[in-house]
Write an enzyme that holds these catalytic residues in place. Structure first.
Site, short mmCIF file in Angstrom:
data_model
loop_
_atom_site.label_atom_id
_atom_site.label_comp_id
_atom_site.label_asym_id
_atom_site.label_seq_id
_atom_site.Cartn_x
_atom_site.Cartn_y
_atom_site.Cartn_z
N ASP A 125 26.62 26.12 6.89
CA ASP A 125 27.17 27.20 6.51
C ASP A 125 28.71 27.46 7.33
OD1 ASP A 125 27.24 30.24 5.36
OD2 ASP A 125 25.15 29.77 5.04
N ASP A 231 30.94 31.04 3.20
CA ASP A 231 30.47 32.21 2.95
C ASP A 231 31.61 33.17 2.54
OD1 ASP A 231 28.44 34.53 3.77
OD2 ASP A 231 29.93 35.26 5.14
N GLU A 301 30.78 30.69 -1.82
CA GLU A 301 30.13 31.87 -2.29
C GLU A 301 30.85 32.97 -2.49
OE1 GLU A 301 27.11 35.40 -0.57
OE2 GLU A 301 29.03 34.73 0.45
N HIS A 367 19.22 33.80 0.73
CA HIS A 367 18.67 34.83 1.67
C HIS A 367 19.12 36.15 1.38
CE1 HIS A 367 22.70 33.78 2.64
NE2 HIS A 367 22.67 34.59 3.80
N ASP A 368 19.76 36.70 0.38
CA ASP A 368 20.25 37.80 0.04
C ASP A 368 19.51 38.32 -1.24
OD1 ASP A 368 22.11 37.90 2.06
OD2 ASP A 368 23.99 37.45 0.96
C1 LIG Z 1 24.93 34.47 0.16
C2 LIG Z 1 25.23 34.87 1.33
O1 LIG Z 1 25.56 34.00 2.43
N1 LIG Z 1 25.63 36.00 1.83
C3 LIG Z 1 26.32 36.51 3.23
C4 LIG Z 1 27.76 36.91 2.82
O2 LIG Z 1 28.57 37.21 3.88
C5 LIG Z 1 27.87 38.33 4.59
C6 LIG Z 1 28.49 38.70 5.86
O3 LIG Z 1 29.03 37.34 6.35
C7 LIG Z 1 26.34 37.96 5.16
O4 LIG Z 1 25.72 38.99 5.56
C8 LIG Z 1 25.73 37.44 3.89
O5 LIG Z 1 24.44 36.93 4.15
#
Ligand SMILES: CC(=O)N[C@H]1CO[C@H](CO)[C@@H](O)[C@@H]1O
Ligand SMILES: *[C@@H]1O[C@H](CO)[C@@H](O)[C@H](O)[C@H]1NC(C)=O
Ligand SMILES: *[C@@H]1O[C@H](CO)[C@@H](O)[C@H](O)[C@H]1NC(C)=O
Ligand SMILES: *[C@@H]1O[C@H](CO)[C@@H](O)[C@H](O)[C@H]1NC(C)=O
Ligand SMILES: *[C@@H]1O[C@H](CO)[C@@H](O)[C@H](O)[C@H]1NC(C)=O
Ligand SMILES: [Ca+2]
Ligand SMILES: [Ca+2]
Length: 446
Positions: A125, A231, A301, A367-368
């Protein structure tokens, strides 16, 4: 009913009538990121090797045989960098070090070597938009030291109210809710944070920022890393007029003005300059790929609508950006009560609109997002796993989906995710990402 839905998927795929798959007149040998399962590991919860209750690098290394058994080709690690963990590793205080909670640099090298021995690739990441407020760069910026003075997005207050409190520069809202501006007493200015206050936003208008971040990426490339997942890239640039953002006419009815979803983020999200900066990251990866013929991959992302705008993140032949922007369409458009038509619609639209010469990609969770078994039903897990593996293009899966893990039931007291904490005890379940990060085994049977 659920089994019927599974059946519908497979029928649609096998008869080939409903889905118009793209033709490929001159097939090339596929690269690892096009061919293999990309497996996202959330280091904090995959496997704890030393019993302190937090997953770690040695724990991940101990599971490599499992990765091989299930046919994984590359492992993407959510952030393992040094971090005060205000956003669980997405707030980084040193981009070129491993956080002690996950292990040491030696543990990293050991994991990296062990993966290579089994022929697996390693994807890290990478968080280009912000650092932790405990990064030394931020401290230097607070004190206006040298080139770090404008490393972050600083703004004067609009004025001061009757009580002498500084007035916010504008109405920008953080992704986790509440103002995106935090007052700093020392510098007597506000700084921008599009996520928690402990994640000050870099000022990408300052070319020194990109230079330092490229150096951090190079550090890991030199250690043999095969690729990066970048990210929240659409947050990288902000409109320099710093105007108020308008309300979103299509906002969810339950949203309130302090919610991120209440507003249209036209001045803080998906600005064209973002892709120019990303093309520089890509150039660095391509230099490494060309030097030894081993392809380095960049995935980004970007929750961006509509697809025409998302596809700009592929870049062009002359100026490539990402190898692919994640395809979040199954997450955004397929709801609990989906039917086969919804699925086919997503697939067709992607292939119809994706510019020629690019690679599609498929995923259902991360993970979100809630676990597949909880967002849909346990019986849908196998179907989604098959679907993303069968469709042409790359696929990414979140660890545990291969065994149908479900959400964990996390109480308000145990909630640690800032997105949940910020929402408060009555609304945390709408926003918290803890359930999919501390997942328990599903009790479903085939
Ligand atoms: C899917 C993902 O990785 N989301 C991330 C996006 O960025 C924020 C802040 O860095 C993270 O909290 C999320 O998990
Ligand atoms: C990051 O950590 C490494 C290893 O401890 C150290 O050498 C380096 O100076 C640190 N970098 C920053 C910017 O703090
Ligand atoms: C932050 O910078 C100030 C001024 O240069 C220095 O005195 C202080 O020790 C620094 N704090 C940290 C945590 O680095
Ligand atoms: C499938 O669901 C969508 C809504 O998600 C609906 O509009 C459509 O009519 C449904 N199609 C069938 C064949 O049931
Ligand atoms: C989740 O936990 C709460 C309190 O611990 C309990 O009341 C609730 O029934 C649980 N829900 C599920 C689905 O297990
Ligand atoms: Ca541990
Ligand atoms: Ca930014």
């Amino acid at each position: 009913m659920a089994h019927f839905r599974v059946f519908t998927f497979l029928l649609l795929l096998s008869n080939g009538l409903a889905i118009k798959l793209p033709e490929n007149p001159n097939p090339q040998p596929l690269a690892w990121w096009q061919e293999d399962i990309i497996y996202q590991v959330y280091p904090r919860s995959l496997m704890d090797s030393d019993g302190d209750g937090v997953g770690d690098l040695k724990g991940i290394e101990s599971k490599i045989d499992h990765f091989v058994d299930i046919g994984v080709g590359s492992v993407w690690l959510s952030p393992i960098y040094e971090s005060p963990m205000k956003d669980f590793g997405y707030d980084i205080s040193n981009f070129t070090n491993v956080d002690p909670i996950f292990g040491t640099m030696e543990d990293f090298t050991s994991l990296s070597n062990a993966l290579k021995e089994k022929g697996l690739k390693l994807v890290m990441d990478f968080v280009p938009n912000h650092s932790s407020d405990l990064h030394v760069w931020f401290n230097k910026s607070i004190h206006r030291e040298g080139k770090y003075e404008d490393f972050y997005v600083w703004r004067d207050p609009k004025g001061f109210d009757d009580q002498g409190n500084p007035i916010l520069p504008n109405n920008w809202i953080s992704s986790f809710g509440g103002s995106a501006w935090e007052w700093n007493e020392v510098r007597q200015q506000f700084y921008l944070h599009q996520f928690v206050a402990g994640q000050p936003d870099f000022n990408y208008e300052n070319p020194e920022v990109l230079k330092e971040m490229l150096a951090a990426m190079k550090f890991w490339l030199d250690l043999g890393v095969d690729g990066f997942r970048l990210d929240t890239v659409p947050s990288m640039f902000e409109d320099q007029r710093f105007l108020d953002e308008p309300e979103d006419p299509n906002r969810p009815p339950e949203s309130i003005p302090s919610d991120h979803g209440y507003w249209l983020h036209i001045y803080t999200y998906d600005l064209p300059a973002t892709r120019e900066a990303l093309a520089e990251y890509r150039k660095l990866l391509d230099i490494y790929s060309l030097s030894d013929g081993r392809e380095r991959c960049m995935m980004v992302e970007a929750y961006v609508n509509p697809l025409e705008k998302l596809f700009l993140y592929y870049g062009t032949k002359e100026k490539p950006v990402a190898h692919f922007p994640f395809n979040f369409e199954f997450i955004k458009r397929v709801t609990r009560n989906f039917n086969g038509t919804d699925i086919v619609g997503v697939i067709d639209e992607w292939f119809e609109k994706m510019p020629e010469g690019n690679t599609a990609n498929w995923l259902v969770g991360n993970h979100d997002q809630w676990r597949i078994a909880s967002r849909f039903t346990p019986e849908d897990v196998d179907a989604f796993n098959m679907l993303i593996m069968l469709l042409p293009g790359s696929m990414v899966t979140y660890y545990g989906e291969e065994i149908g893990m479900t959400n964990a039931n996390i109480s308000w007291e145990d909630t640690v995710d800032p997105a949940g904490c910020q929402a408060g005890p009555d609304r945390y379940q709408l926003f918290s990402r803890d359930p999919e990060r501390y997942a328990l085994l599903s009790n479903f049977s085939n």
